[in-house]
Enzyme design. Structure first.
Site, PDB file in Angstrom:
ATOM      1  N   VAL A  61       0.833  -1.202   0.000  1.00 31.99           N
ATOM      2  CA  VAL A  61       0.000   0.000   0.000  1.00 31.99           C
ATOM      3  C   VAL A  61       0.867   1.251   0.000  1.00 31.99           C
ATOM      4  O   VAL A  61       0.650   2.184  -0.761  1.00 31.99           O
ATOM      5  CB  VAL A  61      -0.952  -0.001   1.210  1.00 31.99           C
ATOM      6  N   GLU A  74       2.811   6.587   7.364  1.00 31.04           N
ATOM      7  CA  GLU A  74       4.131   6.807   6.765  1.00 31.04           C
ATOM      8  C   GLU A  74       4.811   8.044   7.348  1.00 31.04           C
ATOM      9  O   GLU A  74       6.039   8.068   7.505  1.00 31.04           O
ATOM     10  CB  GLU A  74       4.008   6.929   5.241  1.00 31.04           C
TER      11      GLU A  74
END
Length: 684
Positions: free
Chosen positions: A298, A326
């Site tokens: 992803v 992230e």
């Protein structure tokens, strides 16, 4: 990396678990059985890559220069992690400031290591290598189709007009990108020079970059030490839009407008929130690049340049959470890195905890608790599938030689790791006090690689009232780190009751032998629910399957029009419910979905359901229609699902032509159903 959509079922081989860490406990020698390299014999100060990209041949050719300082006496060889796909042309040696300043050609050999790599043995000049003295090793090589390098023909990109290449090094694949110390224990700065054809833009996970248009040469500099797996490159027809003073989004032209509108000003806002919680953002830039559906995960937290699969743009809420995850890696995983893959929870568990601290500040506790329930449900689903005594459910393992560290990339690394960090936060007595501890942790160990004992020693120093292995006040580290099964503790998620409660009530109405009547359903307006509420509803219907035919027919009649208007994360779950229950009226929708979506995260679960039921022939037909648009790696995965014996029937002489309603792979400039992330209403 962002949370996994599928869980790896290959299990690590575990020996006796290591002793629990704590104050005064003996530190284990640092061992990385996934690396063949002699990284303990050298200090890697810096390396430089000089590469030319050839899209026609699908090759990267050039050289690598390593600046090394031996740290042991009598070092007569350098061993680097490599891969059979790398073609080594020559190896040179020189010692700046000594009598061997001119390059000397060195002998080398390639030896087998594991099925995920090989070892490059380089003989060093006898008597010339001294501890503390800088040496430079230059390796000229060509990289082609190794597992880290993904060459995409035009039809596999979003725009379908120009080829594209990207790298994905996590966990141990960058040894097929360049010879290296492929272990998270080693960090260094790097520079790179990349030469490309006209019309190609190159990006790398670097803090500085420049471009010489006449020469078609891109220059990069990463001024902060990073491990090898965080060196990343993407090259193709890429454009950008600025999001804030330190962030911009990159994508193919057909995707850029959608990506920029979805992200809006959210990246800078989320960065500021993270800084208030965990201290300064250390990397300077926080750019994002959206990659075609072939991107195998992803998202990937490459520093300064996060890679994200463009398919997730279809789901604003999931995009939000993945971007926050992230960003959290900027502190946990990138700034402070797990020194061994056996303790990957130090990266993913801490990043998941930090992600939820950020979303709680940005979007409220209720939204964060709802998202957590969705993920913990998936964790327990995996336990039911594989059993409580399965070794992959451990937080900390000891790999046997030859075990690929990627086998540890499962929900336990994320969610059991998150629960452990949440437990420590709860023991600290105050979440803000625990935030301060995490800031101290990052400040003390920034740009270093650590083991769990480093983290835990600092915790016990910061909270001396908590001691390890005390039954009343302390932490049972052995149970947490080496025990199989579910987390011993899960955080209190009652703050999400306003969002989770209606989902539980509605599931109770539908998971009986008879469908509910309309008067019972009138109080539930799914059109006002958030994506995560609908996902939780469908996940729990999947868990409760098989459902009766009458219930499935009523579900379809009640909700399918709404579900068809929502994003792919919702639609793929509804289709799994339909396939698990052999609900044939939804087969046309399954076909249409698989003709449109070619991402691993969407295709694999649907093919698994199709192949396991009575509709395998439909799966085979769709596979032959779409295989030319699937990356070879995904194509092989689906072939293994459909043809486990290894013998596939011959495809039709003339593959069926998709109908005119089959959607294009090109993403629209905007998406009508998804609002900009910063404007998402997460209260419903």
């Amino acid at each position: 990396m962002a949370d996994l959509r599928q869980t790896c079922t290959s299990l690590c081989c575990c020996r006796k678990p290591p002793p629990a860490s704590g104050p005064g406990s003996r530190r284990r020698p640092l061992v990385d059985v996934a690396s063949a390299s002699s990284f303990r014999s050298f200090q890697l100060r810096h390396f430089h890559l000089d590469l030319r990209l050839n899209f026609a041949l699908k090759e990267m050719s050039g050289w690598l220069v390593l600046d090394l300082v031996p740290v042991q006496l009598g070092v007569c060889a350098l061993v680097l992690d490599s891969h059979p796909s790398l073609l080594i042309h020559s190896v040179d040696y020189k010692a700046p400031g000594s009598s061997l300043e001119e390059p000397v050609s060195l002998a080398y050999r390639l030896d087998p290591f594991t099925d995920f790599g090989s070892s490059l043995h380089i003989g060093l000049p006898g008597g010339a290598v001294k501890p503390g003295q800088l040496i430079q090793i230059t390796v000229r090589y060509t990289a082609s189709d190794g597992p880290a390098i993904w060459w995409l023909d035009p039809e596999l990109t979003c725009g379908r007009t120009r080829p594209l290449v990207f790298t994905q090094g996590h966990s141990v694949w960058n040894r097929s990108f360049f010879p290296c110390f492929d272990t998270p224990a080693v960090k260094s700065t790097y520079t790179a020079t990349v030469r490309v054809p006209e019309g190609v833009t190159v990006l790398m996970s670097a803090s500085q970059s420049s471009f010489s248009k006449p020469d078609r040469v891109f220059q990069f500099c990463m001024e902060f030490p990073v491990p090898s797996y965080l060196v990343a490159l993407v090259a193709g027809e890429l454009r950008h839009a600025d999001l804030g003073p330190r962030s911009r989004v990159w994508a193919e032209p057909c995707v850029l407008t959608c990506a920029a509108e979805q992200l809006g000003g959210s990246v800078e806002r989320l960065l500021a929130l993270a800084e208030r919680l965990f201290g300064p953002y250390l990397w300077g830039r926080c750019d994002l690049v959206f990659l075609p559906p072939s991107f195998p995960v992803v998202a990937m937290e490459n520093p300064c340049l996060t890679f994200i699969v463009a398919s997730i743009l279809d789901s604003a809420h999931f995009l939000l959470v993945d971007v926050v995850h992230e960003i959290a890696h900027g502190w946990f995983g990138n700034a402070v890195t797990n020194a061994t893959w056996e303790e990957m929870w130090l990266s993913e568990g801490l990043a998941t905890y930090a992600q939820r601290r950020i979303t709680a500040q940005a979007y409220g506790e209720a939204f964060t608790c709802l998202e957590t329930v969705v993920r913990l449900d998936a964790l327990h689903r995996q336990l039911r599938l594989h059993g409580d005594d399965n070794p992959f459910s451990k937080l900390q393992v000891t790999f046997d030689h030859g075990v690929n560290p990627s086998s540890l990339m499962n929900l336990f690394t994320y969610e059991k790791g998150f629960c452990f960090v949440s437990y420590l936060s709860q023991l600290s007595g105050d979440v803000q006090r625990f935030d301060c501890f995490l800031r101290d942790y990052v400040s003390k160990f920034q740009f270093r690689s650590v083991v769990a004992q480093d983290f835990l020693d600092l915790f016990f120093q910061s909270f001396p009232e908590r001691t390890p292995d005390c039954q009343t006040e302390g932490v049972d580290l052995e149970r947490w780190l080496s025990g199989c099964g579910p987390p011993p503790y899960e955080p209190d998620l009652s703050a999400g009751a306003s969002l989770i409660g209606p989902v539980q009530e509605l599931c109770g109405l539908w998971t009986t032998s008879d469908p509910p009547d309309h008067t019972q359903l009138d109080t539930f307006d799914l059109s006002a629910w958030s994506t995560f509420q609908i996902v939780l509803f469908l996940d729990r219907l999947l868990d409760a399957s098989p459902l009766t035919p009458s219930v499935m027919a009523a579900l379809c009649s009640q909700y399918v029009a709404l579900l068809g208007r929502l994003d792919a994360e919702v639609e793929v779950r509804w289709l799994q419910v339909a396939l698990r229950n052999s609900f044939h009226p939804e087969l046309p929708r399954v076909r249409s979905f698989l003709l449109k979506h070619t991402s691993r995260m969407y295709t694999v679960p649907l093919y698994q359901h199709l192949a396991a039921g009575t509709m395998k022939a439909v799966a085979v037909e769709i596979f032959y229609q779409t295989q030319h648009r699937l990356h070879p790696n995904l194509r092989r995965t689906l072939q293994q699902i459909l043809f486990p014996s290894g013998t596939a029937p011959a495809p039709p002489l003339v593959p069926p032509t998709p109908s005119c309603s089959a959607p294009s792979q090109q993403l629209p400039a905007t998406t009508g159903s998804a609002s900009a992330v910063q404007n998402i209403d997460v209260s419903a």
